[in-house]
Design a protein around this motif. Structure first.
Motif, PDB file in Angstrom:
ATOM      1  N   ARG A  62       2.382   3.909   6.031  1.00  0.00           N
ATOM      2  CA  ARG A  62       2.477   3.056   7.204  1.00  0.00           C
ATOM      3  C   ARG A  62       3.027   1.674   6.847  1.00  0.00           C
ATOM      4  N   ASN A  63       3.106   1.385   5.536  1.00  0.00           N
ATOM      5  CA  ASN A  63       3.679   0.118   5.088  1.00  0.00           C
ATOM      6  C   ASN A  63       5.191   0.187   4.893  1.00  0.00           C
ATOM      7  N   LEU A  64       5.796   1.328   5.166  1.00  0.00           N
ATOM      8  CA  LEU A  64       7.246   1.426   5.058  1.00  0.00           C
ATOM      9  C   LEU A  64       7.923   0.457   6.018  1.00  0.00           C
ATOM     10  N   ARG A  65       9.043  -0.066   5.566  1.00  0.00           N
ATOM     11  CA  ARG A  65       9.808  -0.996   6.398  1.00  0.00           C
ATOM     12  C   ARG A  65      10.237  -0.327   7.698  1.00  0.00           C
ATOM     13  N   SER A  66      10.568   0.961   7.616  1.00  0.00           N
ATOM     14  CA  SER A  66      10.924   1.729   8.817  1.00  0.00           C
ATOM     15  C   SER A  66       9.982   2.919   8.893  1.00  0.00           C
ATOM     16  N   ALA A  67       8.716   2.630   9.174  1.00  0.00           N
ATOM     17  CA  ALA A  67       7.686   3.667   9.118  1.00  0.00           C
ATOM     18  C   ALA A  67       7.891   4.702  10.215  1.00  0.00           C
ATOM     19  N   ALA A  68       7.893   5.963   9.791  1.00  0.00           N
ATOM     20  CA  ALA A  68       7.861   7.063  10.750  1.00  0.00           C
ATOM     21  C   ALA A  68       6.399   7.313  11.102  1.00  0.00           C
ATOM     22  N   GLU A  69       6.119   8.471  11.673  1.00  0.00           N
ATOM     23  CA  GLU A  69       4.727   8.786  11.967  1.00  0.00           C
ATOM     24  C   GLU A  69       3.926   8.764  10.683  1.00  0.00           C
ATOM     25  N   ALA A  70       2.668   8.322  10.787  1.00  0.00           N
ATOM     26  CA  ALA A  70       1.806   8.326   9.613  1.00  0.00           C
ATOM     27  C   ALA A  70       1.625   9.760   9.146  1.00  0.00           C
ATOM     28  N   PRO A  71       1.658  10.007   7.837  1.00  0.00           N
ATOM     29  CA  PRO A  71       1.526  11.373   7.329  1.00  0.00           C
ATOM     30  C   PRO A  71       0.157  11.956   7.633  1.00  0.00           C
ATOM     31  N   ASP A  72       0.076  13.279   7.546  1.00  0.00           N
ATOM     32  CA  ASP A  72      -1.144  13.981   7.913  1.00  0.00           C
ATOM     33  C   ASP A  72      -2.335  13.602   7.042  1.00  0.00           C
ATOM     34  N   LEU A  73      -2.081  13.224   5.809  1.00  0.00           N
ATOM     35  CA  LEU A  73      -3.175  12.939   4.888  1.00  0.00           C
ATOM     36  C   LEU A  73      -3.530  11.454   4.876  1.00  0.00           C
ATOM     37  N   ALA A  74      -3.110  10.689   5.903  1.00  0.00           N
ATOM     38  CA  ALA A  74      -3.285   9.238   5.874  1.00  0.00           C
ATOM     39  C   ALA A  74      -4.742   8.821   5.796  1.00  0.00           C
ATOM     40  N   LEU A  75      -5.664   9.606   6.377  1.00  0.00           N
ATOM     41  CA  LEU A  75      -7.069   9.226   6.349  1.00  0.00           C
ATOM     42  C   LEU A  75      -7.777   9.704   5.087  1.00  0.00           C
ATOM     43  N   SER A  76      -7.109  10.523   4.266  1.00  0.00           N
ATOM     44  CA  SER A  76      -7.700  10.897   2.986  1.00  0.00           C
ATOM     45  C   SER A  76      -7.339   9.827   1.966  1.00  0.00           C
ATOM     46  N   PHE A  77      -8.094   9.761   0.896  1.00  0.00           N
ATOM     47  CA  PHE A  77      -7.893   8.638  -0.030  1.00  0.00           C
ATOM     48  C   PHE A  77      -6.545   8.675  -0.730  1.00  0.00           C
ATOM     49  N   ILE A  78      -5.867   9.826  -0.761  1.00  0.00           N
ATOM     50  CA  ILE A  78      -4.562   9.877  -1.419  1.00  0.00           C
ATOM     51  C   ILE A  78      -3.521   9.057  -0.663  1.00  0.00           C
ATOM     52  N   GLY A  79      -3.754   8.826   0.636  1.00  0.00           N
ATOM     53  CA  GLY A  79      -2.795   8.080   1.434  1.00  0.00           C
ATOM     54  C   GLY A  79      -3.266   6.702   1.832  1.00  0.00           C
ATOM     55  N   LEU A  80      -4.240   6.166   1.101  1.00  0.00           N
ATOM     56  CA  LEU A  80      -4.791   4.843   1.412  1.00  0.00           C
ATOM     57  C   LEU A  80      -4.776   3.956   0.180  1.00  0.00           C
ATOM     58  N   ASP A  81      -4.894   2.665   0.400  1.00  0.00           N
ATOM     59  CA  ASP A  81      -4.975   1.675  -0.670  1.00  0.00           C
ATOM     60  C   ASP A  81      -6.398   1.122  -0.740  1.00  0.00           C
ATOM     61  N   PRO A  82      -6.764   0.491  -1.889  1.00  0.00           N
ATOM     62  CA  PRO A  82      -8.041  -0.224  -1.945  1.00  0.00           C
ATOM     63  C   PRO A  82      -8.072  -1.315  -0.878  1.00  0.00           C
ATOM     64  N   PRO A  83      -9.253  -1.597  -0.301  1.00  0.00           N
ATOM     65  CA  PRO A  83     -10.566  -1.033  -0.638  1.00  0.00           C
ATOM     66  C   PRO A  83     -10.898   0.254   0.096  1.00  0.00           C
ATOM     67  N   GLU A  84     -10.093   0.625   1.138  1.00  0.00           N
ATOM     68  CA  GLU A  84     -10.406   1.844   1.887  1.00  0.00           C
ATOM     69  C   GLU A  84     -10.351   3.071   0.974  1.00  0.00           C
ATOM     70  N   HIS A  85      -9.338   3.109   0.113  1.00  0.00           N
ATOM     71  CA  HIS A  85      -9.221   4.214  -0.847  1.00  0.00           C
ATOM     72  C   HIS A  85     -10.468   4.324  -1.705  1.00  0.00           C
ATOM     73  N   ASP A  86     -10.921   3.206  -2.239  1.00  0.00           N
ATOM     74  CA  ASP A  86     -12.048   3.231  -3.168  1.00  0.00           C
ATOM     75  C   ASP A  86     -13.319   3.722  -2.488  1.00  0.00           C
ATOM     76  N   ARG A  87     -13.549   3.282  -1.259  1.00  0.00           N
ATOM     77  CA  ARG A  87     -14.742   3.715  -0.540  1.00  0.00           C
ATOM     78  C   ARG A  87     -14.740   5.228  -0.326  1.00  0.00           C
ATOM     79  N   LEU A  88     -13.616   5.761   0.167  1.00  0.00           N
ATOM     80  CA  LEU A  88     -13.555   7.198   0.438  1.00  0.00           C
ATOM     81  C   LEU A  88     -13.612   8.024  -0.840  1.00  0.00           C
ATOM     82  N   ARG A  89     -12.963   7.526  -1.888  1.00  0.00           N
ATOM     83  CA  ARG A  89     -12.993   8.275  -3.143  1.00  0.00           C
ATOM     84  C   ARG A  89     -14.410   8.292  -3.711  1.00  0.00           C
TER      85      ARG A  89
END
Length: 403
Positions: free
Chosen positions: A61-88
């Motif tokens: 979602r941080n892409l300069r020309s972001a398309a639809e958010a990918p399907d795995l966006a709510l899993s930790f593989i598609g997130l950054d800290p601190p959200e990533h760290d909490r879910l992981r």
């Protein structure tokens, strides 16, 4: 696909059987800008630097020309800290140390028993497909058991996972169509898992999914959407990569019969053998989901903020500036620092499980198969440039030793 750049030729399925000469060409330009604005990084030192750089995001979602958010966006593989760290952390609580230290090793007896049964199942033949008959059934059964997916539902989720994997990959030219295809398949998989999660809320068991839906701690728990997204991630990543690691591993050993015989004579070498396979024939070839959050200058090239970044892990692990004689398969390679499981905060969550599964299966195949040899070389490959492995691996053999 009309191929122009080296990277486009790597993406072309026609070269899937041996992409390594192309990866060698790619390393001549460690940071290569593509026509669509993607920056491909291919040398070990530069990849490691970016894997640990907080200015590199895993959230598309941080892409300069972001398309639809990918399907795995709510899993930790598609997130950054601190959200990533909490879910992981919430996921790891039910999978490994410090709260569940015996989860993976506790599966060892079941893995050995199933591996024995699978090899027994090909004992009366003289030709077998090691993908369909061995490499696929074990990791699927293990991840089903871990998550609490009924074994009878395995064929359904395998088809879903297969379709999702084949629509993953770098490149922007057909991204919209691939997103549409993946969204449709992901909707079915998510609906199935949401129903399974609801069952576990009403009647928890000892599986990971039950832990995800019932645990509440200082950080709270997972939302229903996070439970489903995490389960999707673990179901797909928990078996697809291991299938490829086992299949690539046996293919490599059969292509190097001297190394196979050495492993048969010295079974204790299975641990370094799997590490060398992760370097030499990694199941994950590319990480294609990174985005620059700021202008990043690396190896004299500036990657502008908002640009997509592809990390060519398979090229980095064979970088001659990092590893001597990198195109040689060596069971006893010293100081084998590879990128087979990535690195940084997104280091592969399931690495301990994948290592153990592969060690068990390859050790037993090497020990029990008499005079195994390839029936076709190269075998047919799946088209994905990201998760690379044979679709089938036909072998001939003279029999199977008793368990």
């Amino acid at each position: 696909m009309t191929s122009h750049s080296v990277f486009e030729r790597i993406l072309d399925p026609s070269g899937r059987a041996d992409p390594y000469p192309l990866f060698g060409e790619l390393r001549h330009t460690p940071v290569a800008r593509q026509e669509d604005g993607t920056y491909v990084v291919s040398t070990y030192r530069e990849i490691v630097a970016l894997l640990h750089d907080p200015r590199v995001s895993s959230d598309r979602r941080n892409l300069r020309s972001a398309a639809e958010a990918p399907d795995l966006a709510l899993s930790f593989i598609g997130l950054d800290p601190p959200e990533h760290d909490r879910l992981r952390r919430l996921t790891m609580r039910h999978f490994g140390p410090p709260h569940s230290p015996g989860t993976v090793d506790g599966l060892r007896p079941a893995m050995v028993s199933l591996t024995t049964a699978l090899i027994d199942g090909i004992a009366g033949k003289r030709r077998a497909d090691l993908v369909d008959e061995v490499a696929y059934p074990l990791p699927v059964a293990v991840i089903c058991r871990l998550l609490g997916v009924p074994v009878e539902d395995e064929p359904r989720f395998h088809a879903w996972a297969d379709q999702i994997i084949e629509t993953l990959g770098p490149g922007e030219e057909d991204r919209a169509e691939r997103e549409r295809e993946r969204q449709a398949v992901a909707h079915e998989l998510k609906s199935y898992l949401a129903g399974l999660a609801e069952d576990r809320r009403r009647q928890p068991g000892e599986d990971l999914l039950s832990g995800f839906v019932t645990y509440r701690g200082p950080e709270g728990g997972m939302t229903p959407q996070e439970v489903v997204a995490t389960a999707v991630l673990l179901l797909i990543a928990g078996h697809e990569t291991t299938i490829n690691l086992i299949a690539n591993g046996m293919l490599t050993l059969l292509r190097h019969p001297d190394q196979l015989e050495r492993l048969r004579a010295e079974p204790g070498l299975i641990v370094p053998a799997v590490e060398e396979l992760l370097r030499y024939e990694p199941p994950v070839q590319l990480v294609s989901s990174r985005v620059a959050l700021d202008d990043i200058t690396i190896d004299g090239t500036t990657i502008p903020a908002g640009s997509p970044i592809v990390l060519a892990l398979a090229a980095g692990s064979r970088d001659p500036a990092h590893t001597a004689d990198p195109d040689r398969f060596d069971l006893c390679r010293a100081r084998n620092e590879h990128l087979g499981f990535g690195g940084g905060v997104h280091y592969c969550f399931g690495a301990p499980l994948a290592r153990l599964e592969t060690q068990i299966v390859l050790a037993e195949l090497v020990r029990r198969l008499r005079n195994p040899r390839l029936a076709a070389d190269p075998p047919p490959y799946r088209p994905s440039p990201v998760l690379r492995g044979p679709r089938h691996l036909l072998i001939d053999y003279d029999g199977v030793e008793l368990a």
